[in-house]
Structures are given as structure tokens and as C-alpha cells.
Design an enzyme around this catalytic site. Structure first.
Site, PDB file in Angstrom:
ATOM      1  N   HIS A  57       4.706   0.800  12.506  1.00 55.46           N
ATOM      2  CA  HIS A  57       3.892   1.443  13.554  1.00 55.46           C
ATOM      3  C   HIS A  57       3.905   0.500  14.750  1.00 55.46           C
ATOM      4  O   HIS A  57       3.941  -0.721  14.589  1.00 55.46           O
ATOM      5  CB  HIS A  57       2.475   1.661  13.020  1.00 55.46           C
ATOM      6  CG  HIS A  57       1.511   2.285  13.975  1.00 55.46           C
ATOM      7  ND1 HIS A  57       1.860   3.274  14.876  1.00 55.46           N
ATOM      8  CD2 HIS A  57       0.179   2.066  14.167  1.00 55.46           C
ATOM      9  CE1 HIS A  57       0.792   3.636  15.551  1.00 55.46           C
ATOM     10  NE2 HIS A  57      -0.233   2.915  15.158  1.00 55.46           N
ATOM     11  N   GLY A  96       0.826  -1.196   0.000  1.00 52.17           N
ATOM     12  CA  GLY A  96       0.000   0.000   0.000  1.00 52.17           C
ATOM     13  C   GLY A  96       0.861   1.247   0.000  1.00 52.17           C
ATOM     14  O   GLY A  96       1.955   1.273  -0.575  1.00 52.17           O
ATOM     15  N   SER A  97       0.391   2.287   0.693  1.00 54.36           N
ATOM     16  CA  SER A  97       1.089   3.565   0.707  1.00 54.36           C
ATOM     17  C   SER A  97       2.535   3.407   1.167  1.00 54.36           C
ATOM     18  O   SER A  97       3.474   3.804   0.462  1.00 54.36           O
ATOM     19  CB  SER A  97       0.359   4.547   1.624  1.00 54.36           C
ATOM     20  OG  SER A  97       1.095   5.743   1.779  1.00 54.36           O
ATOM     21  N   GLU A 103      -3.516  11.624  15.746  1.00 53.06           N
ATOM     22  CA  GLU A 103      -4.595  11.349  14.796  1.00 53.06           C
ATOM     23  C   GLU A 103      -5.966  11.684  15.381  1.00 53.06           C
ATOM     24  O   GLU A 103      -6.813  12.285  14.720  1.00 53.06           O
ATOM     25  CB  GLU A 103      -4.569   9.866  14.409  1.00 53.06           C
ATOM     26  CG  GLU A 103      -3.377   9.450  13.576  1.00 53.06           C
ATOM     27  CD  GLU A 103      -3.235   7.946  13.456  1.00 53.06           C
ATOM     28  OE1 GLU A 103      -2.396   7.500  12.669  1.00 53.06           O
ATOM     29  OE2 GLU A 103      -3.971   7.208  14.161  1.00 53.06           O
ATOM     30  N   GLN A 126      -3.237  -7.220  11.332  1.00 52.07           N
ATOM     31  CA  GLN A 126      -1.917  -7.793  11.573  1.00 52.07           C
ATOM     32  C   GLN A 126      -1.948  -9.015  12.485  1.00 52.07           C
ATOM     33  O   GLN A 126      -1.250  -9.995  12.241  1.00 52.07           O
ATOM     34  CB  GLN A 126      -0.974  -6.728  12.141  1.00 52.07           C
ATOM     35  CG  GLN A 126      -0.543  -5.707  11.108  1.00 52.07           C
ATOM     36  CD  GLN A 126       0.493  -4.736  11.630  1.00 52.07           C
ATOM     37  OE1 GLN A 126       1.069  -4.929  12.697  1.00 52.07           O
ATOM     38  NE2 GLN A 126       0.730  -3.671  10.877  1.00 52.07           N
TER      39      GLN A 126
END
Length: 334
Positions: A110, A28-29, A197, A88
Site C-alpha cells: 500500500h 497477517g492477511s 474505503e 510502519q
């Protein structure tokens, strides 16, 4: 290695990864940026994806070797897990764990899964983290321009005695050493990331924008004017803060705006908001948010999807779509 908290390319040993195979799980990103940057740095990279992943053709077209997740985890001496946080734990148990033998380095972008116990790595495995402080497309673009995005790095478990050297070399391999690599812990990265966030970057900002929009519309103002003043122009202010800091932004705006900022801002973000932020942080620190998020996904994410649908129906979305259609410089895909 120098005993300091911020590292650069000169502090790393790039040869530490020279004989290693690096498995990037996810494309992904962040996954695509890590895989391509490490490959361009001269390292042996494989990508792990589901057989039906829509990203497989893209990764293969980029010249990367793509394997199923289980095979990639087994092949890799270094296994970087860049899957969504909520997936995960289950993917680790079903497809990754058996391939991570003693002496390997298990890595994350992360701290969530390790810090909150979703993944419990074996005792003989090194565990590290490299977290770029920017989205994947920026990590990739800066690397291609021979620049870099600052990164956080951490070592949670050093079974071999080599974990820190390998993690630092990895961070430099994706370009972090060109900008600066700050050493931290899984706990501090995870808790500050979630707090940012929830209270400022996403949760705080979106609620502030919608509250401002609703206040103007309920007072009888044209929703288009409300959109410009509470959402569209926010980018101009954030860009100035990003480039120059808060005071640099204030220097760049009008005196009227600066005076209003300093005298009215504390009324909006008053003591009750600061207390709410402390409660948000406490939920993160206690693990309550993590438990809630994992439970939400295990229950099918019905509440999450309902909130998404409700948010999509807000007036600010329809007004915004119409106004953005007048702006050819903005990507209209979403």
C-alpha cells in the site's frame, strides 16, 4: 518488457527473483498469502515477526523460516513491508532501516507510508509496490486453484535500473500475472484506496446501512425486518454487482426494485453527498487524513477505541447477532 499498462505472466521474467531472498515483514492477511505464494513459486522466502508474535507458530508450521524483523530485513534482498500503516514508520526506524542496504528492493502492499512521508528510503534503494485487489485469503485461495487476483504495481524509486523487472516478477510470483497487473503510482493507489474505503466501501456503506436501519426502526417497524432489508440483503446486491456490474445487478432484480433504484437512489445520494465526497478526497490529497490518523495512534488511539466501543453498542449489532444465530451457514466467531 512491452510498453503497456497491464501485464501478465508472459511479460515477466521469473528468473529475476531466482537468486534473491525475499523477506516478508508481517504474517497477517496479506503477509501469509505473499509468503506462501512466493514460496510455492520456488523462491527463497523468510518471514520477519516480533519474538512474541502469535503468528510465529503458524508461519513455522507452514514450513517457512521465521526471523526477528531486524534479521529478516538484513537477510532479504527484497524486503516487503506488510505491517499496519500506522506502525510502519516506527518499525522502519527501529528495526528495518539499518538492514536495507543500497541495491536492495524495498516493497510495500500500500502506498501510505511512502506517499505521506512516514518512511523516507535511502537514495540507493529501489522502492516498489505490489497491491493485490483482494484480501489475503482470496489471494492465497486463487493461487492454490491456479488462478490469480488482479494486482496494482508501482515503482517509486529505481536506483539500480532493475526495480520494474523485479516488482513485476514479484507480482507474478503471488499470482497476479494470471489475472492482470495494472501499473500505477504510489500516489494514485494510496489516494484512491483511502477514498474508496472512506466514502463508499466502508464509511459510506456502513453509515448508509445504519441510517436506513434507524429510519425504519424510528418509524415503528420491527428491528429484525429493518436488519434484513438494510444489511443482510445488501450482500445479495453487492455480489451481483461484483459479478455483473451495476447494470447486470439491475437486470437480475425485479422491475419494481430497478425503478426504485434509479428514481430514489439519486435522492439519497444527492448533490450534498457528492460534495461531501469531494471534501473527503481533498483531505486525503492534502495529507490531512494521514496526519490525523498518525497523530491518533501516537496519542494512544483513545478516540479511535471510544468510537469502536460506541459502534459495538448500536442496536443493529445486537439484532444482527440474534438473527445470524439462526443462520448456520454464517461464521459466528465475531
Amino acid at each position: 518488457m512491452p510498453d503497456k499498462k497491464t501485464y501478465y505472466d508472459a511479460d515477466a521474467n521469473p528468473d529475476a527473483l531466482a537468486d534473491k531472498t525475499i523477506a516478508i515483514l508481517g504474517y497477517g492477511s496479506q503477509g501469509h498469502a505473499h509468503a506462501l505464494n512466493l514460496s510455492d513459486s520456488g523462491y527463497d522466502v523468510v518471514v520477519g515477526l516480533r519474538p512474541d508474535s502469535a503468528s510465529r507458530p503458524t508461519a513455522e508450521a507452514a514450513g517457512l523460516e521465521v526471523l526477528d524483523v531486524t534479521d529478516a530485513a538484513s537477510r532479504g534482498d527484497i524486503v516487503m513491508v506488510l505491517l499496519p500503516d500506522e506502525r510502519q514508520g516506527e518499525v522502519w526506524a527501529a528495526e528495518i532501516r539499518d538492514g536495507v542496504a543500497q541495491g536492495k528492493l524495498l516493497m510495500f502492499g500500500h502506498g501510505f507510508s511512502i506517499h505521506f512521508g512516514e518512511i523516507e528510503p535511502p537514495a540507493g534503494v529501489d522502492v516498489g509496490m505490489v497491491a493485490p485487489k483482494g484480501p489475503g485469503h482470496l489471494v492465497r485461495r486463487q493461487f492454490e486453484e491456479r488462478k490469480g487476483v488482479p494486482c496494482l504495481m508501482a515503482v517509486h524509486q529505481d536506483a539500480t535500473g532493475n526495480a520494474r523487472e523485479l516488482v513485476l516478477a514479484y507480482a507474478c510470483g503471488i499470482g497476479g500475472g494470471r489475472a492482470g497487473i495494472i501499473e500505477t503510482t504510489f500516489k494514485d493507489e494510496c489516494e484512491t484506496d483511502l477514498f474508496g474505503e472512506q466514502s463508499v466501501l466502508c464509511g459510506g456503506a456502513t453509515e448508509l446501512v445504519r441510517a436506513g436501519f434507524e429510519t425504519l426502526v424510528e418509524a415503528g417497524y420491527d428491528p429484525r425486518l429493518a436488519y434484513f432489508e438494510t444489511l443482510h440483503e445488501l450482500k445479495l446486491i453487492v455480489d451481483l454487482m461484483y459479478e455483473k456490474g451495476v447494470q447486470g445487478m439491475r437486470y437480475s432484480i425485479s422491475n419494481t426494485a430497478e425503478y426504485g433504484d434509479m428514481t430514489r437512489g439519486p435522492r439519497v445520494i444527492g448533490p450534498e453527498v457528492r460534495e461531501a465526497m469531494k471534501r473527503v478526497l481533498a483531505d486525503i490529497q492534502s495529507g490531512e487524513f494521514a496526519k490525523e490518523w498518525i497523530a491518533e495512534n501516537r496519542a494512544g488511539a483513545e478516540n479511535f477505541n471510544r468510537m469502536r466501543d460506541e459502534a459495538s453498542g448500536h442496536q443493529i449489532e445486537s439484532v444482527g447477532r440474534d438473527l445470524r444465530s439462526m443462520m448456520p451457514w454464517i461464521d459466528q466467531e465475531f
